[in-house]
Design a protein around this motif. Sequence first.
Motif, PDB file in Angstrom:
ATOM      1  N   VAL A 130       0.859  -1.180   0.000  1.00  0.00           N
ATOM      2  CA  VAL A 130       0.000   0.000   0.000  1.00  0.00           C
ATOM      3  C   VAL A 130       0.895   1.228   0.000  1.00  0.00           C
ATOM      4  N   ASP A 131       0.761   2.023  -1.056  1.00  0.00           N
ATOM      5  CA  ASP A 131       1.600   3.206  -1.237  1.00  0.00           C
ATOM      6  C   ASP A 131       3.086   2.857  -1.146  1.00  0.00           C
ATOM      7  N   GLY A 132       3.432   1.660  -1.688  1.00  0.00           N
ATOM      8  CA  GLY A 132       4.822   1.228  -1.738  1.00  0.00           C
ATOM      9  C   GLY A 132       5.324   0.497  -0.508  1.00  0.00           C
ATOM     10  N   ALA A 133       4.537   0.425   0.546  1.00  0.00           N
ATOM     11  CA  ALA A 133       4.967  -0.244   1.781  1.00  0.00           C
ATOM     12  C   ALA A 133       4.379  -1.650   1.835  1.00  0.00           C
ATOM     13  N   PRO A 134       5.228  -2.697   1.982  1.00  0.00           N
ATOM     14  CA  PRO A 134       4.714  -4.072   2.024  1.00  0.00           C
ATOM     15  C   PRO A 134       3.933  -4.338   3.309  1.00  0.00           C
ATOM     16  N   LEU A 135       2.910  -5.190   3.175  1.00  0.00           N
ATOM     17  CA  LEU A 135       2.081  -5.555   4.313  1.00  0.00           C
ATOM     18  C   LEU A 135       2.349  -6.994   4.731  1.00  0.00           C
ATOM     19  N   ALA A 136       2.220  -7.266   6.010  1.00  0.00           N
ATOM     20  CA  ALA A 136       2.301  -8.643   6.508  1.00  0.00           C
ATOM     21  C   ALA A 136       1.026  -9.374   6.106  1.00  0.00           C
ATOM     22  N   ILE A 137       1.163 -10.635   5.649  1.00  0.00           N
ATOM     23  CA  ILE A 137       0.023 -11.401   5.158  1.00  0.00           C
ATOM     24  C   ILE A 137      -0.088 -12.711   5.938  1.00  0.00           C
ATOM     25  N   ASP A 138      -1.281 -13.019   6.408  1.00  0.00           N
ATOM     26  CA  ASP A 138      -1.561 -14.277   7.086  1.00  0.00           C
ATOM     27  C   ASP A 138      -1.893 -15.336   6.032  1.00  0.00           C
ATOM     28  N   LEU A 139      -1.021 -16.329   5.907  1.00  0.00           N
ATOM     29  CA  LEU A 139      -1.195 -17.386   4.900  1.00  0.00           C
ATOM     30  C   LEU A 139      -1.646 -18.703   5.529  1.00  0.00           C
ATOM     31  N   SER A 140      -2.144 -18.659   6.736  1.00  0.00           N
ATOM     32  CA  SER A 140      -2.437 -19.892   7.477  1.00  0.00           C
ATOM     33  C   SER A 140      -3.573 -20.709   6.862  1.00  0.00           C
ATOM     34  N   ARG A 141      -4.439 -20.092   6.076  1.00  0.00           N
ATOM     35  CA  ARG A 141      -5.565 -20.820   5.492  1.00  0.00           C
ATOM     36  C   ARG A 141      -5.338 -21.177   4.023  1.00  0.00           C
ATOM     37  N   VAL A 142      -4.153 -20.911   3.504  1.00  0.00           N
ATOM     38  CA  VAL A 142      -3.850 -21.233   2.106  1.00  0.00           C
ATOM     39  C   VAL A 142      -3.728 -22.740   1.952  1.00  0.00           C
ATOM     40  N   THR A 143      -4.321 -23.285   0.895  1.00  0.00           N
ATOM     41  CA  THR A 143      -4.280 -24.720   0.643  1.00  0.00           C
ATOM     42  C   THR A 143      -4.268 -24.967  -0.863  1.00  0.00           C
ATOM     43  N   THR A 144      -4.118 -26.231  -1.251  1.00  0.00           N
ATOM     44  CA  THR A 144      -4.200 -26.585  -2.674  1.00  0.00           C
ATOM     45  C   THR A 144      -5.597 -26.265  -3.191  1.00  0.00           C
TER      46      THR A 144
END
Length: 200
Positions: free
Chosen positions: A91-105
């Motif tokens: 956002v406006d060039g600043a990276p955000l922390a992302i929660d990937l705990s629910r990512v699956t195939t």
Amino acid sequence: MIRTLETGLLLLSLAAIACGGTSPKGKTGPAGAPGEPAIETPTTPPPDDSVGATDPTTSLEPQLATLRLLGVANPGFDAVVLDLAAVSVEVDGAPLAIDLSRVTTMDLTRADHAWDLGTFTLPAPGKVAHVRIALDDVGAWEESGAAGALDACGLPIEFDAPAEWLALRGHAVVHLDLGRSVLKVGAEDAILLPQLQVRY
């Protein structure tokens, strides 16, 4: 004496009429309750105090948003299986922390399910969000008993969006057109060239 009395009564009557008494001229405005002034209907509605009170676009608090992927326009695949390699949101060039705990195939032939690619917190205020989604190099496809590998190592999915749209809706859903994106190049091989729309 009689003339004097008649003159006095005439003067009293004229005074009563001048003060509004029983003359129709005393009712020039809208009728109100007895003894109270008439109240006119406002020509414009009162201001709505609730406007902006819960609008995420005007809030100074961070807003939670989710990025999702949905397969659409399936031409007849029984399965289109992909994995997420990486996802980033700035956002406006600043990276955000992302929660990937629910990512699956993901099987993108499930038309009733938008797959979770990650949840993040939008800073406030923010103007432009840049999203980048990289899929795992190799996926798989199945159709009418045939199956094969799906090469997904091409260009990543990238798009820009007003951060306020994400804050307002709480999500962005990438609609991947399976009929236009999955191209067969042989009996068992196919490549993924993403054709998509983003919905908020």
